[in-house]
Design a protein around this motif. Structure first.
Motif, mmCIF file in Angstrom:
data_model
loop_
_atom_site.group_PDB
_atom_site.id
_atom_site.type_symbol
_atom_site.label_atom_id
_atom_site.label_comp_id
_atom_site.label_asym_id
_atom_site.label_seq_id
_atom_site.Cartn_x
_atom_site.Cartn_y
_atom_site.Cartn_z
ATOM 1 N N GLN A 51 12.037 1.122 20.746
ATOM 2 C CA GLN A 51 11.260 0.699 21.779
ATOM 3 C C GLN A 51 11.145 -0.865 22.254
ATOM 4 O OE1 GLN A 51 7.802 3.365 20.655
ATOM 5 N NE2 GLN A 51 7.369 3.035 22.919
ATOM 6 N N LEU A 52 11.247 -1.447 20.716
ATOM 7 C CA LEU A 52 11.196 -2.798 20.607
ATOM 8 C C LEU A 52 12.614 -3.531 21.008
ATOM 9 C CD1 LEU A 52 9.016 -3.354 17.542
ATOM 10 C CD2 LEU A 52 8.517 -4.194 19.722
ATOM 11 N N ARG A 53 13.616 -2.754 20.885
ATOM 12 C CA ARG A 53 14.842 -3.395 20.904
ATOM 13 C C ARG A 53 15.145 -4.042 22.067
ATOM 14 N NH1 ARG A 53 18.428 -6.175 20.951
ATOM 15 N NH2 ARG A 53 20.532 -6.246 19.889
ATOM 16 N N PRO A 54 14.862 -3.522 23.152
ATOM 17 C CA PRO A 54 15.091 -4.465 24.675
ATOM 18 C C PRO A 54 14.535 -5.598 24.654
ATOM 19 C CG PRO A 54 14.804 -2.049 24.939
ATOM 20 C CD PRO A 54 14.373 -2.166 23.393
ATOM 21 N N LEU A 55 13.680 -6.012 24.060
ATOM 22 C CA LEU A 55 12.644 -7.193 24.042
ATOM 23 C C LEU A 55 13.140 -8.367 23.041
ATOM 24 C CD1 LEU A 55 9.320 -5.496 24.303
ATOM 25 C CD2 LEU A 55 10.542 -6.285 26.195
ATOM 26 N N ILE A 56 13.819 -7.565 21.934
ATOM 27 C CA ILE A 56 14.354 -8.563 21.097
ATOM 28 C C ILE A 56 15.520 -9.390 21.574
ATOM 29 C CG2 ILE A 56 15.452 -8.457 18.774
ATOM 30 C CD1 ILE A 56 14.033 -6.344 18.000
ATOM 31 N N HIS A 57 15.437 -10.746 21.359
ATOM 32 C CA HIS A 57 16.610 -11.750 21.799
ATOM 33 C C HIS A 57 17.599 -12.209 20.734
ATOM 34 C CE1 HIS A 57 18.522 -14.425 24.316
ATOM 35 N NE2 HIS A 57 17.906 -15.461 24.185
ATOM 36 N N LYS A 58 16.787 -12.521 19.567
ATOM 37 C CA LYS A 58 17.695 -13.178 18.718
ATOM 38 C C LYS A 58 17.665 -12.134 17.315
ATOM 39 C CE LYS A 58 17.445 -17.754 20.484
ATOM 40 N NZ LYS A 58 17.105 -19.124 20.406
ATOM 41 N N ASP A 75 -0.475 -2.316 16.321
ATOM 42 C CA ASP A 75 -0.767 -1.710 17.661
ATOM 43 C C ASP A 75 0.501 -1.871 18.198
ATOM 44 O OD1 ASP A 75 -1.497 -1.007 20.216
ATOM 45 O OD2 ASP A 75 -3.476 -2.128 20.138
ATOM 46 N N LEU A 76 1.230 -1.009 18.374
ATOM 47 C CA LEU A 76 2.748 -1.006 19.128
ATOM 48 C C LEU A 76 2.637 -1.228 20.486
ATOM 49 C CD1 LEU A 76 5.708 -0.827 18.779
ATOM 50 C CD2 LEU A 76 5.446 1.712 18.899
ATOM 51 N N GLU A 77 1.358 -0.498 20.983
ATOM 52 C CA GLU A 77 1.323 -0.746 22.643
ATOM 53 C C GLU A 77 1.096 -2.092 22.952
ATOM 54 O OE1 GLU A 77 2.215 1.471 24.850
ATOM 55 O OE2 GLU A 77 2.980 2.727 23.232
ATOM 56 N N ALA A 78 0.054 -2.784 22.222
ATOM 57 C CA ALA A 78 0.035 -4.104 22.243
ATOM 58 C C ALA A 78 1.105 -5.116 22.090
ATOM 59 C CB ALA A 78 -1.352 -4.740 21.386
ATOM 60 N N LEU A 79 1.795 -4.775 21.112
ATOM 61 C CA LEU A 79 2.727 -5.548 20.896
ATOM 62 C C LEU A 79 4.105 -5.393 21.937
ATOM 63 C CD1 LEU A 79 4.889 -7.302 18.953
ATOM 64 C CD2 LEU A 79 5.347 -5.223 17.630
ATOM 65 N N LEU A 80 4.227 -4.259 22.425
ATOM 66 C CA LEU A 80 5.211 -4.003 23.548
ATOM 67 C C LEU A 80 4.777 -4.703 24.854
ATOM 68 C CD1 LEU A 80 6.048 -0.280 22.843
ATOM 69 C CD2 LEU A 80 7.594 -2.250 22.606
ATOM 70 N N ALA A 81 3.179 -4.787 25.057
ATOM 71 C CA ALA A 81 2.806 -5.317 26.302
ATOM 72 C C ALA A 81 2.994 -6.835 25.919
ATOM 73 C CB ALA A 81 1.385 -4.907 26.295
ATOM 74 N N ASP A 82 2.965 -7.471 25.118
ATOM 75 C CA ASP A 82 3.139 -9.227 24.940
ATOM 76 C C ASP A 82 3.947 -9.398 23.966
ATOM 77 O OD1 ASP A 82 2.415 -11.830 25.524
ATOM 78 O OD2 ASP A 82 0.570 -11.639 24.163
ATOM 79 N N TYR A 83 4.908 -8.943 23.930
ATOM 80 C CA TYR A 83 6.062 -9.480 22.930
ATOM 81 C C TYR A 83 6.120 -10.886 22.749
ATOM 82 C CZ TYR A 83 10.514 -9.441 20.297
ATOM 83 O OH TYR A 83 11.365 -9.490 19.314
ATOM 84 N N ASP A 84 6.471 -11.554 23.943
ATOM 85 C CA ASP A 84 6.838 -13.031 23.301
ATOM 86 C C ASP A 84 5.464 -13.735 22.871
ATOM 87 O OD1 ASP A 84 9.281 -12.731 24.240
ATOM 88 O OD2 ASP A 84 8.552 -13.348 26.594
ATOM 89 N N GLY A 85 4.178 -13.363 23.413
ATOM 90 C CA GLY A 85 3.202 -13.874 22.544
ATOM 91 C C GLY A 85 2.596 -13.433 21.439
ATOM 92 N N ALA A 86 3.330 -12.386 20.848
ATOM 93 C CA ALA A 86 3.178 -11.680 19.647
ATOM 94 C C ALA A 86 4.158 -12.322 18.529
ATOM 95 C CB ALA A 86 3.284 -10.184 19.518
ATOM 96 N N LEU A 87 5.208 -12.821 19.224
ATOM 97 C CA LEU A 87 6.299 -13.464 18.083
ATOM 98 C C LEU A 87 5.658 -14.655 17.270
ATOM 99 C CD1 LEU A 87 9.523 -13.545 20.135
ATOM 100 C CD2 LEU A 87 8.805 -12.133 18.045
ATOM 101 N N PRO A 88 4.752 -15.383 17.776
ATOM 102 C CA PRO A 88 4.314 -16.857 16.974
ATOM 103 C C PRO A 88 3.303 -16.142 15.952
ATOM 104 C CG PRO A 88 3.753 -16.948 19.333
ATOM 105 C CD PRO A 88 4.728 -16.072 19.218
#
Length: 251
Positions: A51-58, A75-88
């Protein structure tokens, strides 16, 4: 195609030419476990990783996401909903830096290639029809190149194992995809860019210096569930059937 210079087709690698999902998880898991040995991670990729792979860039993001998937309170759903914000936030949680994660991932891959190259290569497969279609491009007068966020050495090894020779290969070491595309535009020939990541194409489309690049989003690969919906007219939808057709019939 109409008269004029033949196009240079620039292909993303992972998710367009090659499906390496087993290798992504294997390498990401190995790198994460080396950094955090107490992690409990399954040997097979969990559903959340797909589920995360389409969001992964690098590549470094894969290592970070493997570690995150090992958290009992994720919280996987929260991670999927705000992936870019979750990275830092995730980097801070683990006390890691992106560049060190990238080095760790590439060390895992280098070691695997040095110790058991057959096993590493076997974790990848070309998508159906890719080799045959690329082999036919020369008969249409077109060249092709690869532009990937993978390390160039690893992509080169996979292409060589498949008997494929692009005119050029650009890994993450050569800069961002928009930067490389701007350099290629200087060749003054039609430039077609084929990707499976819609945000990357949208970034290209937002750059007025890349207005001449013809963009395609493939219908296979690591797409999000709604990536093919509501595409702007400047991003064409490329199905396997159209991919297999002569270039003059591409959208």
């Amino acid at each position: 195609m109409s008269a004029g210079p033949a196009p240079l087709l620039v292909f993303d690698f992972d998710g367009v030419l090659v499906d390496g999902m087993p290798e992504y998880w294997w390498s990401a898991r190995e790198a994460a476990l080396q950094l955090a040995p107490a992690l409990q991670l399954p040997e097979e990729a969990p559903a959340g990783f797909a589920q995360l792979r389409p969001l992964i860039h690098k590549g470094w993001e894969m290592v970070l996401m493997a570690a995150e998937l090992g958290r009992a309170d994720l919280d996987l759903e929260a991670l999927l909903a705000d992936y870019d914000g979750a990275l830092p936030r995730a980097l801070a949680r683990w006390g890691w830096a992106a560049d060190s994660l990238q080095r760790q991932l590439e060390q895992v891959r280098s070691t695997a290639l040095a110790t058991d190259p057959a096993a590493w290569l076997a974790r990848h497969r070309l998508y159906p029809g890719v080799k045959e279609r690329l082999d036919r491009l020369a008969r249409e007068g077109a060249d092709w190149a690869v532009l990937t966020t993978k390390g160039a050495a690893f992509a080169s090894r996979l292409l060589a194992a498949a008997g494929l020779e692009p005119r050029a290969l650009f890994g993450h070491e050569q800069g961002s995809k928009p930067e490389v595309l701007r350099t290629l535009l200087a060749e003054d020939r039609p430039l077609w860019f084929i990707e499976d990541r819609r945000p990357t194409l949208e970034t290209v489309r937002a750059d007025p210096r890349l207005a001449a690049v013809r963009c395609f989003l493939v219908s296979w690969g690591y797409l999000g569930p709604r990536d093919g919906e509501g595409l702007p007219p400047t991003i064409a939808w490329l199905t396997p059937e159209r991919f297999a057709a002569p270039l003059a019939q591409w959208p």
